[in-house]
Every structure is written in structure tokens, then in C-alpha cells.
Design an enzyme around this catalytic site. Structure first.
Site, PDB file in Angstrom:
ATOM      1  N   TRP A 176       0.834  -1.180   0.018  1.00 44.98           N
ATOM      2  CA  TRP A 176      -0.010  -0.137  -0.168  1.00 44.98           C
ATOM      3  C   TRP A 176       1.077   1.170   0.002  1.00 44.98           C
ATOM      4  O   TRP A 176       0.203   2.499  -0.191  1.00 44.98           O
ATOM      5  CB  TRP A 176      -0.909  -0.086   1.295  1.00 44.98           C
ATOM      6  CG  TRP A 176      -0.172  -0.528   2.497  1.00 44.98           C
ATOM      7  CD1 TRP A 176      -0.170  -1.642   2.889  1.00 44.98           C
ATOM      8  CD2 TRP A 176       1.040   0.296   3.319  1.00 44.98           C
ATOM      9  NE1 TRP A 176       0.776  -1.679   3.894  1.00 44.98           N
ATOM     10  CE2 TRP A 176       1.165  -0.525   4.235  1.00 44.98           C
ATOM     11  CE3 TRP A 176       1.247   1.719   3.295  1.00 44.98           C
ATOM     12  CZ2 TRP A 176       2.227  -0.119   5.143  1.00 44.98           C
ATOM     13  CZ3 TRP A 176       2.310   2.052   4.285  1.00 44.98           C
ATOM     14  CH2 TRP A 176       2.685   1.091   5.304  1.00 44.98           C
ATOM     15  N   SER A 204       6.504  -7.021   3.348  1.00 46.42           N
ATOM     16  CA  SER A 204       7.385  -7.373   4.574  1.00 46.42           C
ATOM     17  C   SER A 204       8.062  -8.665   4.233  1.00 46.42           C
ATOM     18  O   SER A 204       7.637  -9.518   3.454  1.00 46.42           O
ATOM     19  CB  SER A 204       6.249  -7.573   5.710  1.00 46.42           C
ATOM     20  OG  SER A 204       5.067  -8.686   5.438  1.00 46.42           O
ATOM     21  N   CYS A 257      10.494   1.843   2.084  1.00 45.31           N
ATOM     22  CA  CYS A 257      11.459   0.693   2.469  1.00 45.31           C
ATOM     23  C   CYS A 257      12.632   1.235   2.357  1.00 45.31           C
ATOM     24  O   CYS A 257      13.768   0.966   3.321  1.00 45.31           O
ATOM     25  CB  CYS A 257      11.192  -0.173   1.593  1.00 45.31           C
ATOM     26  SG  CYS A 257      11.069   0.248  -0.376  1.00 45.31           S
ATOM     27  N   GLU A 297      11.223  -7.812  -2.998  1.00 50.61           N
ATOM     28  CA  GLU A 297      11.678  -6.452  -2.579  1.00 50.61           C
ATOM     29  C   GLU A 297      11.106  -6.148  -1.116  1.00 50.61           C
ATOM     30  O   GLU A 297       9.985  -5.904  -1.181  1.00 50.61           O
ATOM     31  CB  GLU A 297      11.123  -4.991  -3.401  1.00 50.61           C
ATOM     32  CG  GLU A 297      12.262  -4.260  -3.235  1.00 50.61           C
ATOM     33  CD  GLU A 297      11.798  -2.921  -2.161  1.00 50.61           C
ATOM     34  OE1 GLU A 297      12.371  -3.191  -1.168  1.00 50.61           O
ATOM     35  OE2 GLU A 297      10.869  -2.363  -2.788  1.00 50.61           O
ATOM     36  N   LEU A 298      11.747  -6.307   0.003  1.00 51.15           N
ATOM     37  CA  LEU A 298      11.346  -6.293   1.455  1.00 51.15           C
ATOM     38  C   LEU A 298      11.702  -5.119   2.155  1.00 51.15           C
ATOM     39  O   LEU A 298      11.937  -4.053   1.404  1.00 51.15           O
ATOM     40  CB  LEU A 298      11.714  -7.625   2.005  1.00 51.15           C
ATOM     41  CG  LEU A 298      11.363  -9.013   1.123  1.00 51.15           C
ATOM     42  CD1 LEU A 298      12.061 -10.078   1.753  1.00 51.15           C
ATOM     43  CD2 LEU A 298      10.027  -9.163   0.850  1.00 51.15           C
ATOM     44  N   HIS A 302      -3.336  -6.698  -4.647  1.00 54.05           N
ATOM     45  CA  HIS A 302      -2.813  -5.364  -4.284  1.00 54.05           C
ATOM     46  C   HIS A 302      -2.996  -5.436  -2.552  1.00 54.05           C
ATOM     47  O   HIS A 302      -4.031  -6.320  -2.270  1.00 54.05           O
ATOM     48  CB  HIS A 302      -3.517  -4.244  -4.999  1.00 54.05           C
ATOM     49  CG  HIS A 302      -2.557  -2.928  -4.870  1.00 54.05           C
ATOM     50  ND1 HIS A 302      -1.765  -2.737  -4.029  1.00 54.05           N
ATOM     51  CD2 HIS A 302      -2.389  -2.219  -5.936  1.00 54.05           C
ATOM     52  CE1 HIS A 302      -0.977  -1.721  -4.314  1.00 54.05           C
ATOM     53  NE2 HIS A 302      -1.403  -1.267  -5.608  1.00 54.05           N
TER      54      HIS A 302
HETATM   55  P1  NDP Z   1       2.592  -7.017   4.119  1.00 49.08           P
HETATM   56  O1  NDP Z   1       3.706  -7.498   3.575  1.00 49.08           O
HETATM   57  O2  NDP Z   1       1.552  -7.728   4.886  1.00 49.08           O
HETATM   58  O3  NDP Z   1       1.692  -6.499   2.773  1.00 49.08           O
HETATM   59  C1  NDP Z   1       2.205  -6.411   1.501  1.00 49.08           C
HETATM   60  C2  NDP Z   1       1.434  -7.151   0.595  1.00 49.08           C
HETATM   61  O4  NDP Z   1       1.573  -8.423   0.694  1.00 49.08           O
HETATM   62  C3  NDP Z   1      -0.003  -7.015   0.541  1.00 49.08           C
HETATM   63  O5  NDP Z   1      -0.762  -7.271  -0.833  1.00 49.08           O
HETATM   64  C4  NDP Z   1      -0.339  -8.248   1.489  1.00 49.08           C
HETATM   65  O6  NDP Z   1      -1.633  -8.504   1.208  1.00 49.08           O
HETATM   66  C5  NDP Z   1       0.339  -9.247   1.101  1.00 49.08           C
HETATM   67  N1  NDP Z   1       0.545 -10.204   1.950  1.00 49.08           N
HETATM   68  C6  NDP Z   1       0.448 -10.270   3.327  1.00 49.08           C
HETATM   69  N2  NDP Z   1       0.763 -11.556   3.686  1.00 49.08           N
HETATM   70  C7  NDP Z   1       0.965 -12.321   2.681  1.00 49.08           C
HETATM   71  C8  NDP Z   1       1.150 -13.709   2.429  1.00 49.08           C
HETATM   72  N3  NDP Z   1       1.221 -14.662   3.551  1.00 49.08           N
HETATM   73  N4  NDP Z   1       1.481 -14.276   1.333  1.00 49.08           N
HETATM   74  C9  NDP Z   1       1.420 -13.581   0.340  1.00 49.08           C
HETATM   75  N5  NDP Z   1       0.952 -12.125   0.276  1.00 49.08           N
HETATM   76  C10 NDP Z   1       0.886 -11.669   1.489  1.00 49.08           C
HETATM   77  O7  NDP Z   1       2.856  -5.803   4.791  1.00 49.08           O
HETATM   78  P2  NDP Z   1       2.013  -4.613   5.876  1.00 49.08           P
HETATM   79  O8  NDP Z   1       1.191  -3.821   5.147  1.00 49.08           O
HETATM   80  O9  NDP Z   1       1.389  -5.821   6.758  1.00 49.08           O
HETATM   81  O10 NDP Z   1       3.090  -4.030   6.566  1.00 49.08           O
HETATM   82  C11 NDP Z   1       4.084  -4.676   7.480  1.00 49.08           C
HETATM   83  C12 NDP Z   1       5.366  -4.185   7.234  1.00 49.08           C
HETATM   84  O11 NDP Z   1       5.913  -4.748   6.124  1.00 49.08           O
HETATM   85  C13 NDP Z   1       5.688  -2.789   7.447  1.00 49.08           C
HETATM   86  O12 NDP Z   1       5.638  -2.325   8.530  1.00 49.08           O
HETATM   87  C14 NDP Z   1       7.139  -2.641   6.726  1.00 49.08           C
HETATM   88  O13 NDP Z   1       8.051  -2.961   7.661  1.00 49.08           O
HETATM   89  C15 NDP Z   1       6.764  -3.808   5.581  1.00 49.08           C
HETATM   90  N6  NDP Z   1       6.626  -3.211   4.252  1.00 49.08           N
HETATM   91  C16 NDP Z   1       7.465  -2.875   3.335  1.00 49.08           C
HETATM   92  C17 NDP Z   1       7.186  -2.362   2.112  1.00 49.08           C
HETATM   93  C18 NDP Z   1       8.171  -2.081   1.203  1.00 49.08           C
HETATM   94  O14 NDP Z   1       8.101  -1.077   0.393  1.00 49.08           O
HETATM   95  N7  NDP Z   1       9.182  -2.829   1.281  1.00 49.08           N
HETATM   96  C19 NDP Z   1       5.750  -2.116   1.905  1.00 49.08           C
HETATM   97  C20 NDP Z   1       4.874  -2.586   2.819  1.00 49.08           C
HETATM   98  C21 NDP Z   1       5.286  -2.900   4.058  1.00 49.08           C
HETATM   99  P3  NDP Z   1      -2.874  -7.771   2.315  1.00 49.08           P
HETATM  100  O15 NDP Z   1      -2.856  -6.565   2.353  1.00 49.08           O
HETATM  101  O16 NDP Z   1      -4.463  -8.505   1.999  1.00 49.08           O
HETATM  102  O17 NDP Z   1      -2.382  -8.484   3.526  1.00 49.08           O
END
Ligand code: NDP
Length: 454
Positions: free
Chosen positions: A130, A207, A262, A228-229, A155
Site C-alpha cells: 500500500w 514485509s 522501504c 523487495e522487502l 494489491h
Molecule cells: P505486508 O507484507 O503484509 O503486505 C504487502 C503485500 O503482501 C500485501 O498485498 C499483502 O496483502 C500481501 N501479503 C500479506 N501476507 C501475505 C502472505 N502470507 N502471502 C502473500 N502475500 C501476502 O505488509 P504490511 O502492510 O502488513 O506491513 C508490514 C510491514 O511490512 C511494514 O511495517 C514494513 O516493515 C513492511 N513493508 C515494506 C514495504 C516495502 O516497500 N518494502 C511495503 C509495505 C510494508 P494484504 O494487504 O491482503 O495482507
């Protein structure tokens, strides 16, 4: 699961969406596969024309799209407009350069003649976050549409209107059905979808947990994956830095996108000689930031993306303080409605304290003082992450020398880690693998087919 728009400025839910049934998803995967059989036969010119059309539509609808971003995840409106411009630039960039990047590469083998031809591989699954709802999608989708692949996009559940708007842009650009498809499904279902034989590769930004979940499935079913985490980027300030400019960039590096990048500068490491001067000016600048409505042009810091994100960040700060960190500024949820956190600076951080190790995804800066350059590099590398880093010094050769010693995917000298269409983006260690953007980004999901003539 909930797929809904909740305005983080008010924490009020304004629109909900239904998760797609298994039958609906099966139909969409079948359409994406069918679209691939035609799309892979189109010319690069045809693909480039479509990308240009999408870019033009984005610019025409910039104001409306930016407002949707701000409504759903709280980004300051001017930054949301900037994100739409950047996304349109990425579409144009691959339309303009994709054919050149993908041209045959003639080899010079010992026997016979040979070349490498870049061919598309099929339907790809993207799982996107997001924090930059258009940019993250653009950098995955634009190069791959140019390659000839087709896209299924899951998304983040908190930006469904952005997700729908992206699909709508492709429909308006008259893309064939199945070329770009939005999937309203949970992360778990996205992971499960990786096993589908028609899906040939998967890219996730998000994440570590979500990345690992996708990577496990990709490993099990032998699919190519790009991840890309998170990051815990350092911002190193040396004694010869231009202090006023450095402080300005420090504020941008930490607070852009309300602190949720990130590649945000998260760990500020100053050498002793200038540490006091830097921190005084940095604290002063952060404490003056105007916190408020992200739709208001005067606002400098908006809410986090959701109430859950704000609760999580406040908890990380509290745990860190309980473990010995000191709060130099802020430190709590802002005393107002919405998903707000005060601009915060933490000090006295050591191994064992949460903020030393974890990514703080919001307006919280970690501040460290070290003896010299060598100690700054050692601290920079003492992290599980390796996404970006920045070094502030007026001696560019010194900056490059330090860049060589930092274990990260990107090092910027006299600028926070940043992104643009023609620069590669990606990390090392737990920040993931693979590269996006630039020429490198278009080669992740291609079959580099050898053709040899005897
Ligand atoms: P998430 O990693 O949960 O969300 C990113 C995407 O992954 C979303 O589309 C989410 O779907 C999806 N997702 C979540 N769990 C799974 C899974 N088990 N298998 C496949 N896809 C999955 O990020 P959060 O929004 O929970 O944020 C948590 C932390 O992640 C942040 O605090 C930050 O540290 C990190 N983050 C890093 C980003 C970056 O740009 N590198 C971007 C966002 C977060 P859904 O929304 O439906 O859960």
C-alpha cells in the site's frame, strides 16, 4: 478477510469490497493465460503504444488518482501527485527503451554463431503493498508488459480503490482482456496461487513475512521470484558534510511518505565531531513539522497508513524504551483522531533493543554517534537488512570509498536513497533479491533463449 478503504486521517471505513470466489479467480487466471498466447505475438511497437496510452491516462487523471491514494493510505496529496507522475514516467521509460533493452545479443562463441533472444515466459503474479500503490505496481508491470508477459495483480487490502483504478486504466487504454487483471484475494490465497501451472513467476514487495510465504511456494513449485522487502537504511553524516543541506535531506529521507518507505533513512549515524550540531538542527526541524490532514496543502506529516500500523509502531517504540532506548523527541501516538504518530527521535540504541534491529515504518528516527568513519561503516553493516544507504560528505571520492564497504543494494552520496525509472532498485541480505527499474528490471522474467547455428 476485509478488503476496504478506511481513511487513516479519520479511521472511518468508507467503502468495502467483496473477496473474489475461487471460480472467479479461476476465470481470471484462464483469461490471463489466453491473453498471453496473443500478447507474446505482438510487436514491441504495439506494446509501447499501450504503455504510452496508460502513462497519458495517468497524467490526465492525476488529481483524481492522487486523491484516491491520499484517501486510502494517508500520503500527503502533493506527494501522491508526485507518485502518479513517477509511475507515468516508468510506463513511458519502458515504452521508449524496452525494445532496445530486449534486442538480440549476438555472441562470439568458439564454434559456430550464436545469439541470445529474450522471450516472454507467461502469466506473472504481482503482490504489492500500500505504501506506493501506483509506483510499486508500475515498476513491476510496465517492463513485463513490454517483454510480452501478462499480469495478475494482488494489491494490499487497504488500497482497493487504487487497485481497481489501475485495472480501469488498462481497460481505458484498450488493453486486451486478461493482460492486466486485479485480484481481490487475501495474501494467503495469493501464496497458494503460486502453485498454479499457468503462473510462471512472482514478484512481491512488502514485509519479510509475506516475502517468505511467497518464496516458500515459489521454491516448492520452482518458479522465478523477485522480492523487495524491508530496509533499515543508514544516513551517515561525516565531519565534512554540508550541514544545512544534510539536515534538509535528513528530514526528507526520514519523513517522506509519512515515514513509510522501504528505502527511508532510518538509522542516522553521525561522527562525534559534528553529532551535536546535526542532532540539534534535525530535532528542531522535526519538531516544527506541521502534522495534519494529508489533503491540506500546508500539511508536512500525515497519518500512518492504518490504525494497525500506528499501534504497531508505537509498540516498537515502547518496547525499545523499556529495553533502554531514550526518547529525544516525540515517542507516542499523537493526541488526535486518526492513525498518527508523533515525529520521534530515539537515542541510546544498542544491540538487543528492538529499534536497533527492527524496521520502524513511520516517522521515527534512530540516532547514533560514532567515533569515526570506520565505526560508522561497521554500524551500518550490523543489520540483517541491506537495501539502501546514504553518505553525506563533501569529499566525493571518500563517499565512493565508503559506498564500496557498505553491504547494501544502493548507496547514495549526498542524497537519501531514492528512485527513478532509469536507476536499478533492490537489496541484499533480508531486503530481498532481484532488481527492478532501469535495464536490469526488464530482464527478471524473460527466457534468455540461446539460438546457435552450426
Ligand atoms: P505486508 O507484507 O503484509 O503486505 C504487502 C503485500 O503482501 C500485501 O498485498 C499483502 O496483502 C500481501 N501479503 C500479506 N501476507 C501475505 C502472505 N502470507 N502471502 C502473500 N502475500 C501476502 O505488509 P504490511 O502492510 O502488513 O506491513 C508490514 C510491514 O511490512 C511494514 O511495517 C514494513 O516493515 C513492511 N513493508 C515494506 C514495504 C516495502 O516497500 N518494502 C511495503 C509495505 C510494508 P494484504 O494487504 O491482503 O495482507
Amino acid at each position: 478477510m476485509t478488503i476496504q478503504t478506511t481513511n487513516p486521517f479519520t479511521n472511518k471505513t468508507v467503502k468495502s469490497f467483496k473477496e473474489m470466489t475461487e471460480t472467479a479467480v479461476e476465470g481470471k487466471v484462464a483469461k490471463a493465460q489466453e491473453a498471453f498466447t496473443h500478447w507474446k505475438e505482438t510487436t514491441y511497437q504495439h506494446r509501447a503504444d499501450l504503455l504510452h496510452k496508460v502513462a497519458t491516462l495517468m497524467r490526465v487523471k492525476k488529481s483524481e488518482l492522487a486523491q484516491t491514494i491520499t484517501l486510502e493510505m494517508g500520503k500527503i496529496l502533493s506527494q501522491a501527485e508526485g507518485e502518479i507522475d513517477l509511475s507515468a514516467d516508468i510506463f513511458d521509460y519502458y515504452a521508449n527503451h524496452g525494445e532496445k533493452f530486449l534486442a538480440d545479443k549476438v555472441l562470439d562463441p568458439e564454434y559456430g554463431t550464436a545469439l541470445i533472444r529474450n522471450s516472454p515466459i507467461g502469466v506473472l503474479l504481482g503482490v504489492m503493498p500500500w505504501n506506493f500503490p501506483f509506483y510499486q505496481v508500475a515498476r513491476f508491470v510496465a517492463p513485463n508488459i513490454m517483454v510480452g508477459n501478462t499480469i495478475l495483480l494482488k494489491h494490499a487490502s487497504i488500497v482497493p480503490q487504487c487497485a481497481a483504478a489501475l485495472e480501469e486504466l488498462f481497460a481505458e487504454a484498450e488493453a486486451p482482456e486478461g493482460l492486466y487483471t486485479n485480484l481481490f484475494i487475501s495474501g494467503k490465497r495469493a501464496s497458494a496461487l503460486v502453485s498454479d501451472k499457468r503462473i510462471k513467476g512472482v514478484s512481491l514487495t512488502g514485509s519479510e513475512e509475506a516475502g517468505a510465504s511467497i518464496a516458500i511456494e515459489a521454491g516448492k513449485y520452482l518458479k522465478k521470484v523477485v522480492l523487495e522487502l524491508g530496509g533499515n537504511d543508514v544516513f551517515i553524516i561525516l565531519e565534512d558534510a554540508d550541514m544545512d543541506k544534510t539536515v534538509e535531506w535528513a528530514v526528507v529521507g526520514r519523513m517522506n511518505n509519512n515515514g513509510q518507505c522501504c528505502v527511508a533513512s532510518k538509522r542516522f549515524i553521525a561522527v562525534e565531531a559534528i553529532a551535536d550540531t546535526f542532532i540539534k538542527k534535525f530535532k528542531d526541524a522535526l519538531s516544527k513539522m506541521k502534522v495534519g490532514d494529508p489533503m491540506d496543502p500546508d500539511t508536512e506529516l500525515g497519518p500512518l497508513s492504518s490504525e494497525e500500523a500506528a499501534v504497531e509502531l508505537a509498540d516498537q517504540v515502547k518496547r525499545s524504551v523499556d529495553q533502554g532506548a531514550k526518547v529525544l523527541l516525540g515517542g507516542k501516538r499523537a493526541d488526535r483522531e486518526g492513525a498518527f504518530m508523533e515525529p520521534t527521535i530515539l537515542t541510546n540504541l544498542k544491540p538487543g533493543i528492538a529499534a536497533y534491529h527492527e524496521e520502524l515504518f513511520g516517522p521515527v528516527a534512530s540516532f547514533y554517534v560514532v567515533k569515526d568513519e570506520e565505526a560508522a561503516i561497521a554500524l551500518a553493516n550490523d543489520s540483517d537488512f541491506g537495501l539502501g544507504a546514504s553518505v553525506f560528505t563533501q569529499d566525493i571520492e571518500r563517499g565512493k570509498r565508503i559506498a564500496d564497504q557498505i553491504d547494501a543494494g544502493m548507496v547514495f552520496i549526498n542524497h537519501p536513497t531514492w528512485t527513478q525509472a532509469d536507476l536499478p532498485f533492490g537489496g541484499t541480505k533480508r531486503s530481498g533479491f532481484g532488481r527492478e527499474l532501469s535495464e536490469l528490471g526488464i530482464h527478471e522474467f524473460v527466457n534468455k533463449k540461446l539460438i546457435r547455428v552450426s
